[in-house]
Design a protein around this motif. Structure first.
Motif, PDB file in Angstrom:
ATOM      1  N   LEU A  69       6.657   2.691  -2.645  1.00  0.00           N
ATOM      2  CA  LEU A  69       6.213   2.238  -1.319  1.00  0.00           C
ATOM      3  C   LEU A  69       5.011   3.052  -0.829  1.00  0.00           C
ATOM      4  CD1 LEU A  69       9.687   1.603   0.350  1.00  0.00           C
ATOM      5  CD2 LEU A  69       7.975  -0.141  -0.255  1.00  0.00           C
ATOM      6  N   ILE A  70       5.007   4.350  -1.099  1.00  0.00           N
ATOM      7  CA  ILE A  70       3.860   5.194  -0.725  1.00  0.00           C
ATOM      8  C   ILE A  70       2.605   4.718  -1.454  1.00  0.00           C
ATOM      9  CG2 ILE A  70       2.859   7.494  -1.077  1.00  0.00           C
ATOM     10  CD1 ILE A  70       4.457   7.378   1.430  1.00  0.00           C
ATOM     11  N   ALA A  71       2.747   4.363  -2.718  1.00  0.00           N
ATOM     12  CA  ALA A  71       1.592   3.864  -3.473  1.00  0.00           C
ATOM     13  C   ALA A  71       1.033   2.600  -2.836  1.00  0.00           C
ATOM     14  CB  ALA A  71       1.980   3.614  -4.929  1.00  0.00           C
ATOM     15  N   ILE A  72       1.915   1.729  -2.382  1.00  0.00           N
ATOM     16  CA  ILE A  72       1.478   0.512  -1.683  1.00  0.00           C
ATOM     17  C   ILE A  72       0.791   0.885  -0.378  1.00  0.00           C
ATOM     18  CG2 ILE A  72       2.248  -1.601  -0.529  1.00  0.00           C
ATOM     19  CD1 ILE A  72       4.533  -1.724  -2.645  1.00  0.00           C
ATOM     20  N   LEU A  73       1.383   1.814   0.374  1.00  0.00           N
ATOM     21  CA  LEU A  73       0.808   2.238   1.654  1.00  0.00           C
ATOM     22  C   LEU A  73      -0.567   2.866   1.458  1.00  0.00           C
ATOM     23  CD1 LEU A  73       0.980   2.589   4.707  1.00  0.00           C
ATOM     24  CD2 LEU A  73       2.335   4.666   4.321  1.00  0.00           C
ATOM     25  N   LYS A  74      -0.747   3.633   0.397  1.00  0.00           N
ATOM     26  CA  LYS A  74      -2.065   4.218   0.114  1.00  0.00           C
ATOM     27  C   LYS A  74      -3.121   3.125   0.020  1.00  0.00           C
ATOM     28  CE  LYS A  74      -0.487   8.218  -2.539  1.00  0.00           C
ATOM     29  NZ  LYS A  74      -0.454   8.831  -3.881  1.00  0.00           N
ATOM     30  N   ARG A  75      -2.795   2.055  -0.681  1.00  0.00           N
ATOM     31  CA  ARG A  75      -3.734   0.935  -0.819  1.00  0.00           C
ATOM     32  C   ARG A  75      -3.980   0.261   0.531  1.00  0.00           C
ATOM     33  NH1 ARG A  75      -5.356   3.314  -4.218  1.00  0.00           N
ATOM     34  NH2 ARG A  75      -4.598   3.336  -6.323  1.00  0.00           N
ATOM     35  N   LYS A  76      -2.951   0.192   1.351  1.00  0.00           N
ATOM     36  CA  LYS A  76      -3.110  -0.409   2.686  1.00  0.00           C
ATOM     37  C   LYS A  76      -4.056   0.438   3.541  1.00  0.00           C
ATOM     38  CE  LYS A  76      -0.452  -3.854   1.939  1.00  0.00           C
ATOM     39  NZ  LYS A  76      -1.079  -5.164   1.765  1.00  0.00           N
ATOM     40  N   VAL A  77      -3.943   1.763   3.441  1.00  0.00           N
ATOM     41  CA  VAL A  77      -4.836   2.658   4.190  1.00  0.00           C
ATOM     42  C   VAL A  77      -6.272   2.472   3.698  1.00  0.00           C
ATOM     43  CG1 VAL A  77      -5.425   5.076   4.641  1.00  0.00           C
ATOM     44  CG2 VAL A  77      -3.039   4.336   4.768  1.00  0.00           C
ATOM     45  N   ILE A  78      -6.449   2.416   2.396  1.00  0.00           N
ATOM     46  CA  ILE A  78      -7.789   2.192   1.837  1.00  0.00           C
ATOM     47  C   ILE A  78      -8.337   0.856   2.324  1.00  0.00           C
ATOM     48  CG2 ILE A  78      -9.042   1.693  -0.310  1.00  0.00           C
ATOM     49  CD1 ILE A  78      -7.178   3.776  -1.664  1.00  0.00           C
ATOM     50  N   ASP A  79      -7.508  -0.196   2.263  1.00  0.00           N
ATOM     51  CA  ASP A  79      -7.948  -1.512   2.743  1.00  0.00           C
ATOM     52  C   ASP A  79      -8.297  -1.483   4.222  1.00  0.00           C
ATOM     53  OD1 ASP A  79      -7.611  -2.575   0.232  1.00  0.00           O
ATOM     54  OD2 ASP A  79      -5.671  -3.509   0.675  1.00  0.00           O
TER      55      ASP A  79
END
Length: 184
Positions: free
Chosen positions: A61-71
């Motif tokens: 989930l953190i890996a997904i959130l990292k991408r959301k922050v980048i987006d």
């Protein structure tokens, strides 16, 4: 058999606070952080079939959130036409490594936290570049940071364009892994 199994029905209770704290530090806005956590949960549900179980549920989930922050930053920057650098290169799927170039620090940003965020990202990128093999670091710096043409780099280093792009691809992949590990 996979080591970890997803339990989406428990995500809010188990991970919402942790993910929110992770997001708030990076976006410095409570509403945006809440939205990013919700988007993370939604994306997790949508891509649950891709979960291999190699990592813990929270790590995934953190890996997904990292991408959301980048987006989030990518969208925010693209609205103002800032911090976008296009690198022309041929890759088989056309997407490998693009995110790194699109996250180039913008020295003219008017957002309060951008200066700190950009400085941290710049230091993290420099640290990760220093960990690359010397020739990869040199090629990446020449092409991506200094914007030197493919032809000039190939002539200077006595390599062919295919070798150049292999080194660029490998350096981007290594930098993405390094940034994921050390910056986020």
């Amino acid at each position: 058999m996979s080591e970890h199994q997803l339990q989406p029905e428990k995500w809010v209770d188990l991970y919402a606070d942790y993910l929110f704290n992770y997001a708030i530090v990076r976006v410095n806005d409570a509403e945006t952080a809440k939205d990013l956590v919700q988007e993370t949960f939604f994306s997790g549900l949508k891509s649950a079939k891709n979960f291999k179980g190699d990592a813990a549920e929270r790590t995934w989930l953190i890996a997904i959130l990292k991408r959301k922050v980048i987006d989030h930053y990518r969208k925010r920057n693209s609205k103002k036409g800032r911090a976008e650098v296009h690198i022309n290169y041929n890759s088989e799927d056309g997407a490998d490594g693009d995110w790194l170039e699109e996250q180039v620090a913008d020295p003219f940003s008017s957002y309060e936290n951008d200066t700190i965020e950009n400085e941290e990202l710049g230091l993290a990128i420099q640290s990760c570049i220093s960990k690359l093999p010397k020739k990869q670091a040199l090629v990446f710096t020449m092409k991506t940071i200094k914007g030197i043409s493919t032809e000039d780099i190939c002539n200077e280093l006595n390599i062919n364009p295919s070798n150049l792009w292999v080194m660029i691809h490998r350096s981007r992949t290594a930098l993405m892994g390094c940034l994921n590990k050390n910056w986020f």
